[in-house]
Write an enzyme that holds these catalytic residues in place. Structure first.
Site, PDB file in Angstrom:
ATOM      1  N   ILE A  65       0.836  -1.214   0.000  1.00 38.82           N
ATOM      2  CA  ILE A  65       0.000   0.000   0.000  1.00 38.82           C
ATOM      3  C   ILE A  65       0.865   1.257   0.000  1.00 38.82           C
ATOM      4  O   ILE A  65       1.839   1.359   0.747  1.00 38.82           O
ATOM      5  CB  ILE A  65      -0.924   0.049   1.240  1.00 38.82           C
ATOM      6  CG1 ILE A  65      -1.464  -1.342   1.572  1.00 38.82           C
ATOM      7  CG2 ILE A  65      -2.089   0.997   1.013  1.00 38.82           C
ATOM      8  CD1 ILE A  65      -2.168  -1.399   2.917  1.00 38.82           C
ATOM      9  N   CYS A  66       0.484   2.209  -0.829  1.00 41.44           N
ATOM     10  CA  CYS A  66       1.150   3.520  -0.805  1.00 41.44           C
ATOM     11  C   CYS A  66       0.050   4.577  -0.969  1.00 41.44           C
ATOM     12  O   CYS A  66      -1.107   4.323  -0.640  1.00 41.44           O
ATOM     13  CB  CYS A  66       2.237   3.613  -1.875  1.00 41.44           C
ATOM     14  SG  CYS A  66       1.684   3.369  -3.573  1.00 41.44           S
TER      15      CYS A  66
END
Ligand code: RB5
Length: 154
Positions: A65-66
């Protein structure tokens, strides 16, 4: 099934939500927490570390996740044998497994809310590769990947 998860500084909250959610459900999940060992780490090295874990067979699937999910997918797809896709809807998350046989799902904390993210992860975890018509397509992707990583004329 062993799952790993990690994020950059833009997605700390969503990682925590998903980790707790999956842990609660009894999923075998590990937070790689790359940033804890390296201050100011950037999404490429974090996503690369997660993808390497998949390549090495230490985990079956990964959640990366970013801010947008895009950078994490880009770097994961640079690791040989690893396929990743960004999903912000349930249908795509199912297809990512059923049609594309990707081991890594990526998401962006700046794109979706936590409740939708949970539903997406549920769909992804509940789906497996369908085979059938998708088999030659995925096989071709692996062949082309091999050609790209190991060009014959070099
Ligand atoms: C912030 O570094 C942002 O660029 C990152 O989280 C991600 O969205 C990149 O694709």
């Amino acid at each position: 099934m062993k799952i790993c998860i990690d994020c950059d500084d833009a997605a700390v909250n969503l990682k925590r939500v998903l980790f707790d959610y999956l842990k609660e459900k009894g999923v075998d999940i590990t937070d790689l927490d790359y940033s804890a060992s390296k201050e100011n780490s950037l999404y490429p090295e974090i996503g690369y570390n997660l993808a390497k874990q998949i390549q090495l067979g230490n985990f079956d699937r990964g959640i990366s996740i970013c801010g947008t999910g895009l950078g994490m997918a880009m770097i994961a797809n640079k690791v040989e044998g690893v396929f990743a896709g960004t999903c912000h809807d349930v249908f795509s998350a199912e297809r990512l497994r059923k049609s594309n046989d990707a081991q890594i799902i990526t998401m962006g904390e700046r794109v979706i809310g936590p409740e939708l993210a949970k539903k997406i992860i549920d769909a992804w975890l509940g789906s497996e590769f369908d085979g059938g018509g998708s088999t030659p397509k995925v096989a071709q992707m692996r062949d082309l990947e091999k050609e790209s990583f190991h060009p014959k004329n070099q």
